[in-house]
Write a protein that holds these residues in place. Structure first.
Motif, PDB file in Angstrom:
ATOM      1  N   HIS A   1       2.770  -3.142  -5.119  1.00  0.00           N
ATOM      2  CA  HIS A   1       1.480  -3.685  -4.721  1.00  0.00           C
ATOM      3  C   HIS A   1       0.521  -2.594  -4.249  1.00  0.00           C
ATOM      4  CE1 HIS A   1       3.221  -7.649  -5.133  1.00  0.00           C
ATOM      5  NE2 HIS A   1       4.203  -7.296  -4.326  1.00  0.00           N
ATOM      6  N   VAL A  51       0.170  -5.350  -9.310  1.00  0.00           N
ATOM      7  CA  VAL A  51      -1.285  -5.357  -9.098  1.00  0.00           C
ATOM      8  C   VAL A  51      -1.983  -5.874 -10.347  1.00  0.00           C
ATOM      9  CG1 VAL A  51      -3.314  -3.944  -8.606  1.00  0.00           C
ATOM     10  CG2 VAL A  51      -1.136  -3.424  -7.479  1.00  0.00           C
ATOM     11  N   VAL A  84      -1.800   1.842 -11.024  1.00  0.00           N
ATOM     12  CA  VAL A  84      -1.559   0.629 -10.247  1.00  0.00           C
ATOM     13  C   VAL A  84      -0.080   0.280 -10.281  1.00  0.00           C
ATOM     14  CG1 VAL A  84      -3.877  -0.241 -10.755  1.00  0.00           C
ATOM     15  CG2 VAL A  84      -1.951  -0.971 -12.171  1.00  0.00           C
ATOM     16  N   ALA A 105      -3.131  -2.194  -2.670  1.00  0.00           N
ATOM     17  CA  ALA A 105      -4.210  -2.591  -3.574  1.00  0.00           C
ATOM     18  C   ALA A 105      -5.134  -3.628  -2.948  1.00  0.00           C
ATOM     19  CB  ALA A 105      -3.619  -3.141  -4.872  1.00  0.00           C
ATOM     20  N   ASP A 106      -4.593  -4.504  -2.065  1.00  0.00           N
ATOM     21  CA  ASP A 106      -5.440  -5.549  -1.503  1.00  0.00           C
ATOM     22  C   ASP A 106      -6.404  -5.011  -0.449  1.00  0.00           C
ATOM     23  OD1 ASP A 106      -3.625  -5.093   0.519  1.00  0.00           O
ATOM     24  OD2 ASP A 106      -3.025  -7.185   0.770  1.00  0.00           O
TER      25      ASP A 106
END
Length: 368
Positions: free
Chosen positions: A45, A95, A91, A149-150
């Motif tokens: 992630h 993701v 990524v 990633a968030d």
């Protein structure tokens, strides 16, 4: 910079694959060194980012000078920097909302998402927060970093990477306005016209504040505030005996309607006293700056007038709104970026010297 197409950025990222990842390390008081920085493995992630724009914050300068802020002590070499934006290079397997070549602004704090604060939506209060360049956590003044990633927010066309990096200080202003309840019927006093005071002023205007008065001890900073849209700017002193007269001038500058909300972006006894005394009965004061750990302020007189006092801890859920303010033109942070530097040993040292001197420097930005 920062407005090129994805293909250009992706090609640049691919071209840099073989480069050693260098970072600016804080190794001792007043000593920064460019040294290799080994990245952690890319999790499912996470994203790997090529940093493109990194700003210098007052906290970075403070760590450089003192090797500590409050109980956060730099005990071993630490990568500095937390105001940043970059380009996605890779990524993780899980993701889906980002891809290589995307330009992103980066929220620098990683909370646990398990504690009471996180579950209640106030993740900025997380006791286990891991925040860039807050020891022992490394920062982002490096060629590359790995980050969840968030916490990376895609920038729309027309919003530069430098503006993306400015989402971090702007977030402080946005969170302050939310905490203080700034809106279209709120006359606002901003105390302090430094970088945070100026972005807080811009945020207050974007929230709809119809009249904003700003005060500072420095005439140059006040002139910048006027150019950015302050309705009035009042020069004050550092002397306590001048407080009553200065409050009268602030209230006169507000035009007779009174100060509904004061945002103290300096955080000293005198500035907080100014905010408390200038705010109307039933108004609100938000302490944003942290100049003093302890203050002597006229709290009783404020309490009698039911002036509410709130604080803030960084920010939460601010990046999407900051990016929309920038995209729509409601906030223009570009004039705040006064100095730009590349990323070499000499330039890193010079940039921190310029930022630390103050003067006409507001935001010093690295272009990597």
């Amino acid at each position: 910079m920062g407005k090129g197409g994805k293909g250009t950025e992706a090609a640049a990222a691919a071209a840099g694959e073989g480069e050693e990842n260098m970072a600016a390390w804080l190794v001792a008081k007043n000593t920064l060194k460019l040294m290799p920085f080994k990245l952690p493995p890319l999790g499912p992630h996470d994203v790997r980012l090529r940093m493109k724009a990194v700003g210098i914050c007052g906290s970075d300068v403070h760590y450089l000078r003192e090797m500590r802020i409050a109980h956060f002590v730099v005990k071993e070499p630490m990568v500095i920097g937390h105001e940043c934006a970059g380009v996605v290079e890779e990524v993780g397997a899980g993701v889906t909302h980002l891809a290589a070549g995307d330009r992103v602004a980066v929220e620098p704090g990683v909370s646990c998402w398990r504690c009471r604060h996180c579950k209640g939506g106030r993740y900025n209060l997380c006791d286990d927060m891991r925040f860039f360049a807050t020891p022992p956590v490394h920062g982002s003044l490096a060629h590359r970093i790995v980050h969840p990633a968030d916490l990376c927010f895609k920038l729309p066309d027309g919003v530069s990477l430098e503006e993306g990096a400015m989402c971090e200080p702007l977030s402080v202003g946005v969170h302050a306005c939310r905490r203080a309840g700034v809106g279209p019927e709120t006359a606002v006093l901003v105390v302090g016209a430094g970088p945070i005071g100026l972005v807080t002023m811009l945020a207050a205007r974007a929230f709809g504040a119809p009249r904003i008065v700003i005060v500072d001890v420095d005439e140059h900073r006040l002139s910048v505030a006027r150019s950015l849209g302050a309705d009035a700017a009042v020069r004050v002193s550092t002397k306590d005996e001048d407080l009553a007269e200065e409050v009268e001038r602030v209230q006169a500058a507000m035009g007779g309607g009174g100060v509904d909300v004061s945002l103290d972006c300096a955080g000293f006894s005198k500035t907080m006293a100014t905010a408390l005394e200038a705010t109307r009965a039933g108004g609100r004061v938000c302490l944003v700056g942290m100049g003093h750990n302890e203050m002597t302020v006229p709290l009783t007189s404020a309490a009698i007038r039911e002036v509410d006092v709130v604080g803030l801890c960084r920010y939460k859920d601010t990046w999407p709104l900051c990016i929309e303010f920038l995209r729509s033109g409601k906030v223009d942070v570009k004039p705040l970026i006064t100095h730009r530097f590349g990323f070499s040993q000499r330039e890193v040292e010079e940039a921190f010297e310029v930022s630390g001197r103050g003067g006409d420097a507001i935001k010093v930005m690295f272009n990597l």
